[in-house]
Scaffold this motif. Structure first.
Motif, PDB file in Angstrom:
ATOM      1  N   LEU A 225       0.868  -1.180   0.000  1.00 48.18           N
ATOM      2  CA  LEU A 225       0.000   0.000   0.000  1.00 48.18           C
ATOM      3  C   LEU A 225       0.903   1.229   0.000  1.00 48.18           C
ATOM      4  O   LEU A 225       1.716   1.408   0.916  1.00 48.18           O
ATOM      5  CB  LEU A 225      -0.902   0.020   1.227  1.00 48.18           C
ATOM      6  CG  LEU A 225      -1.830   1.244   1.300  1.00 48.18           C
ATOM      7  CD1 LEU A 225      -2.873   1.198   0.201  1.00 48.18           C
ATOM      8  CD2 LEU A 225      -2.523   1.323   2.656  1.00 48.18           C
ATOM      9  N   ALA A 226       0.771   2.040  -1.038  1.00 51.45           N
ATOM     10  CA  ALA A 226       1.649   3.214  -1.171  1.00 51.45           C
ATOM     11  C   ALA A 226       0.823   4.489  -1.107  1.00 51.45           C
ATOM     12  O   ALA A 226      -0.286   4.554  -1.647  1.00 51.45           O
ATOM     13  CB  ALA A 226       2.382   3.148  -2.504  1.00 51.45           C
ATOM     14  N   GLY A 227       1.371   5.516  -0.467  1.00 50.32           N
ATOM     15  CA  GLY A 227       0.738   6.833  -0.460  1.00 50.32           C
ATOM     16  C   GLY A 227       1.184   7.602  -1.691  1.00 50.32           C
ATOM     17  O   GLY A 227       2.363   7.578  -2.054  1.00 50.32           O
ATOM     18  N   ALA A 235      -1.285   6.262 -11.357  1.00 52.36           N
ATOM     19  CA  ALA A 235      -1.216   5.592 -12.665  1.00 52.36           C
ATOM     20  C   ALA A 235       0.244   5.391 -13.075  1.00 52.36           C
ATOM     21  O   ALA A 235       0.625   4.329 -13.589  1.00 52.36           O
ATOM     22  CB  ALA A 235      -1.965   6.414 -13.715  1.00 52.36           C
ATOM     23  N   ALA A 236       1.069   6.407 -12.815  1.00 56.84           N
ATOM     24  CA  ALA A 236       2.486   6.297 -13.181  1.00 56.84           C
ATOM     25  C   ALA A 236       3.171   5.230 -12.337  1.00 56.84           C
ATOM     26  O   ALA A 236       3.948   4.407 -12.852  1.00 56.84           O
ATOM     27  CB  ALA A 236       3.171   7.650 -12.990  1.00 56.84           C
ATOM     28  N   LEU A 237       2.846   5.219 -11.043  1.00 60.69           N
ATOM     29  CA  LEU A 237       3.474   4.237 -10.145  1.00 60.69           C
ATOM     30  C   LEU A 237       3.062   2.817 -10.507  1.00 60.69           C
ATOM     31  O   LEU A 237       3.890   1.905 -10.546  1.00 60.69           O
ATOM     32  CB  LEU A 237       3.089   4.561  -8.694  1.00 60.69           C
ATOM     33  CG  LEU A 237       3.664   3.639  -7.612  1.00 60.69           C
ATOM     34  CD1 LEU A 237       5.192   3.614  -7.658  1.00 60.69           C
ATOM     35  CD2 LEU A 237       3.199   4.098  -6.229  1.00 60.69           C
ATOM     36  N   GLN A 238       1.780   2.632 -10.811  1.00 57.71           N
ATOM     37  CA  GLN A 238       1.367   1.258 -11.136  1.00 57.71           C
ATOM     38  C   GLN A 238       1.982   0.794 -12.449  1.00 57.71           C
ATOM     39  O   GLN A 238       2.327  -0.370 -12.594  1.00 57.71           O
ATOM     40  CB  GLN A 238      -0.154   1.089 -11.074  1.00 57.71           C
ATOM     41  CG  GLN A 238      -0.967   1.675 -12.185  1.00 57.71           C
ATOM     42  CD  GLN A 238      -1.238   0.672 -13.290  1.00 57.71           C
ATOM     43  OE1 GLN A 238      -1.166  -0.529 -13.078  1.00 57.71           O
ATOM     44  NE2 GLN A 238      -1.538   1.202 -14.462  1.00 57.71           N
ATOM     45  N   ALA A 239       2.199   1.729 -13.377  1.00 55.80           N
ATOM     46  CA  ALA A 239       2.857   1.341 -14.641  1.00 55.80           C
ATOM     47  C   ALA A 239       4.304   0.932 -14.364  1.00 55.80           C
ATOM     48  O   ALA A 239       4.818  -0.037 -14.944  1.00 55.80           O
ATOM     49  CB  ALA A 239       2.802   2.503 -15.629  1.00 55.80           C
ATOM     50  N   GLU A 240       4.951   1.658 -13.469  1.00 52.85           N
ATOM     51  CA  GLU A 240       6.348   1.340 -13.153  1.00 52.85           C
ATOM     52  C   GLU A 240       6.450  -0.004 -12.423  1.00 52.85           C
ATOM     53  O   GLU A 240       7.316  -0.832 -12.721  1.00 52.85           O
ATOM     54  CB  GLU A 240       6.940   2.458 -12.295  1.00 52.85           C
ATOM     55  CG  GLU A 240       8.436   2.330 -12.196  1.00 52.85           C
ATOM     56  CD  GLU A 240       9.107   3.599 -11.683  1.00 52.85           C
ATOM     57  OE1 GLU A 240       8.432   4.625 -11.523  1.00 52.85           O
ATOM     58  OE2 GLU A 240      10.318   3.516 -11.435  1.00 52.85           O
ATOM     59  N   ILE A 301      11.487   1.174  -6.036  1.00 54.89           N
ATOM     60  CA  ILE A 301      10.958   2.118  -7.034  1.00 54.89           C
ATOM     61  C   ILE A 301      11.038   3.540  -6.483  1.00 54.89           C
ATOM     62  O   ILE A 301      10.497   3.816  -5.403  1.00 54.89           O
ATOM     63  CB  ILE A 301       9.506   1.737  -7.403  1.00 54.89           C
ATOM     64  CG1 ILE A 301       9.526   0.408  -8.161  1.00 54.89           C
ATOM     65  CG2 ILE A 301       8.847   2.824  -8.234  1.00 54.89           C
ATOM     66  CD1 ILE A 301       8.168  -0.187  -8.387  1.00 54.89           C
ATOM     67  N   PRO A 302      11.754   4.438  -7.200  1.00 53.87           N
ATOM     68  CA  PRO A 302      11.975   5.776  -6.641  1.00 53.87           C
ATOM     69  C   PRO A 302      10.685   6.545  -6.351  1.00 53.87           C
ATOM     70  O   PRO A 302      10.626   7.295  -5.380  1.00 53.87           O
ATOM     71  CB  PRO A 302      12.780   6.495  -7.730  1.00 53.87           C
ATOM     72  CG  PRO A 302      13.103   5.492  -8.758  1.00 53.87           C
ATOM     73  CD  PRO A 302      12.351   4.243  -8.503  1.00 53.87           C
ATOM     74  N   ALA A 303       9.654   6.326  -7.163  1.00 54.16           N
ATOM     75  CA  ALA A 303       8.420   7.109  -6.977  1.00 54.16           C
ATOM     76  C   ALA A 303       7.661   6.707  -5.721  1.00 54.16           C
ATOM     77  O   ALA A 303       6.714   7.370  -5.319  1.00 54.16           O
ATOM     78  CB  ALA A 303       7.511   6.938  -8.191  1.00 54.16           C
TER      79      ALA A 303
END
Ligand code: FAD
Ligand code: MLT
Ligand code: ZN
Length: 451
Positions: A225-227, A235-240, A301-303
């Motif tokens: 679970l990410a904030g 959307a960007a995080l899930q793509a990464e 993942i950096p994001a």
């Protein structure tokens, strides 16, 4: 007893023809409490022959039929309309056939009334899993999920219900039975009627059983679970994450107002050390995958600003509660306008940015299956009968290249707005199919195609 009721009792047994309003209320009001209407009776047939008998009796008496499964649908398609001729509600919950799992083919035949939770338990004993899962698993049925082409939390991994469907058995409006439960995986001999019934919302036939594709069981290995700052970041995080980590089984999105409702309703603590505008819940799994490798890759993942990682079932359930308890928490707060849209992923930020202006002072809770571009907009405040916010949100989705239903269907709720997603030619073709298979308009009139 009137003659319709007597004919139905002769088919299904008098004890399975229900007329007491105290008993039928659970069948004539939908899960959200927004949709309800009177029924002549509720009938509970126990097999395909009895379903055919019910359909023939209703046709003789020119009484419409509303097929119903677990009554967890969210667009009013499984309950009688407020106006018009009071229908027979045909409950499929006693269609409980459940064959042994065919492990060689990885398939199973299940009756329409089997719940998705029951199906999961049955196939798990054979080391397999069914590709569709949803929070309503303990009530939603095989028949209802096919009729709505349900999506859910595994769509990102396995596709929706249509992708699991190898064939159906169903009773058509003339009482005839079609059956393709043989499990032939590649069958190119003409129109695929099972796929036509998938997503038909009870308007073309009553599904009595289905042959379903299964997958090797893939126990979840890690849930994160990410904030995040909002839908664009999610959307960007899930793509990464998807690019780095194989076997993504879920990619779910929700926002701070929904978390606040869930926390107040369920008495849960804050999900992360500090509060975020939005959250992304991702789950990966796989028999051959190592949870530590997943975790390492995900948290590298950096994001990823702040995340909670769960590796065991209680930890995973604790994280999932923030997502899965949205529906009940919203329902406890009022009668929601539930708007289930999907957009091209590139359009999600623009849609989300424009949404607040459209919902105005009403409380909008936004969450959904972001891995497949599916966003649930739940609006609390407007009266149940006031459709203006529904029209505005669905119109906004259409204007951004989206659909007015990703997974819940059209039902009574959106029948008048089908033109936002479908062209004139498509709607005309759908009407032609409907009148060819159900010329008298016996099955679920007003659902999907407005009368
Ligand atoms: P019902 O609600 O009884 O009926 C739904 C429609 O199917 C009606 O139009 C009905 O006429 C028709 N129908 C039912 N059975 C048959 C049959 N045997 N033959 C022909 N027509 C039939 N949906 C999702 O897609 N994804 C989710 O993640 C999801 N999560 C949910 C979580 C909660 C807590 C709740 C309450 C609902 C959720 N839903 C979700 C919505 C709902 O569970 C699905 O639409 C489900 O497919 C409905 O199944 P049911 O058996 O309850 O059908
Ligand atoms: C969900 O994803 O939780 C369901 O579709 C139910 C809902 O939209 O409330
Ligand atoms: Zn959903």
């Amino acid at each position: 007893m009137d003659t319709l009721l007597a004919d139905l009792a002769a088919v299904a047994g008098a004890e399975h023809v229900l007329t007491d309003p105290g008993v039928t209320a659970g069948y004539t009001t939908d899960w959200t409490r927004r949709y309800h209407g009177p029924a002549r009776c509720v009938v509970r047939p126990a097999g395909t022959d009895e379903v055919a008998g019910v359909i023939r009796a209703a046709a003789r008496h020119r009484t419409p039929v509303v097929p119903q499964g677990g009554n967890t649908g969210l667009v009013g398609g499984g309950v009688p309309a407020r106006d018009g001729v009071a229908p027979v509600v045909l409950s499929c919950r006693r269609l409980l056939r459940l064959d042994p799992v065919d492990t060689l083919a990885a398939q199973v035949t299940a009756g329409a009334g089997v719940t998705i939770g029951g199906l999961h338990e049955h196939v798990a004993r054979a080391g397999l899993e069914y590709g569709v899962d949803l929070a309503a698993r303990d009530s939603a049925t095989v028949g209802g999920t096919i009729a709505t082409n349900a999506g859910g939390i595994r769509t990102v991994r396995y596709g929706g219900t249509r992708a699991q469907l190898l064939g159906v058995e169903a009773v058509l409006a003339d009482g005839s039975v079609i059956s393709r439960l043989g499990g032939v995986q590649t069958d190119n001999s003409g129109y695929e009627l099972g796929q036509l019934l998938a997503g038909s919302e009870g308007t073309l036939g009553v599904i009595t059983a289905a042959r379903l594709r299964l997958w090797p069981a893939e126990p979840p290995a890690v849930t994160v679970l990410a904030g995040v700052s909002g839908i664009e970041a999610a959307a960007a995080l899930q793509a990464e994450i998807r690019a780095r980590v194989p076997g993504i089984r879920a990619a779910e999105y929700f926002e701070a107002p929904g978390v606040a409702l869930v926390r107040a309703h369920a008495g849960l603590p804050r999900p992360l050390a500090r509060e975020y505008p939005a959250y992304l819940l991702t789950e990966a799994g796989g028999r051959d995958h190592n949870a530590e490798i997943f975790t390492e890759r995900m948290v590298a993942i950096p994001a990823l600003d702040e995340a909670s990682v769960a590796l065991d079932p209680p930890g995973r359930a604790a994280l999932w509660a923030y997502r899965e308890r949205h529906t009940e928490a919203i329902g406890a707060a009022g009668i929601p306008h539930k708007l289930d849209v999907a957009l091209p992923v590139t359009q999600l930020p623009a849609f989300r940015a424009a949404l607040d202006a459209v919902t105005g002072d009403a409380k909008a809770i936004v969450f959904g299956h972001i891995g497949v571009g599916n966003v649930h907009v739940n609006v609390l405040g407007p009266e149940p009968g006031d459709n203006s916010v529904d029209e505005a949100v669905l119109g906004l989705a259409a204007a951004h290249g989206g659909t007015i239903s990703a997974e819940h269907g059209i039902g009574h709720a959106k029948a008048a707005l089908l033109h936002l997603s479908r062209s004139r030619a498509e709607i005309a073709a759908m009407r032609a199919v409907k009148s060819a298979l159900d010329p008298a308009g016996l099955l679920n009139p007003g659902v999907l195609l407005a009368v």
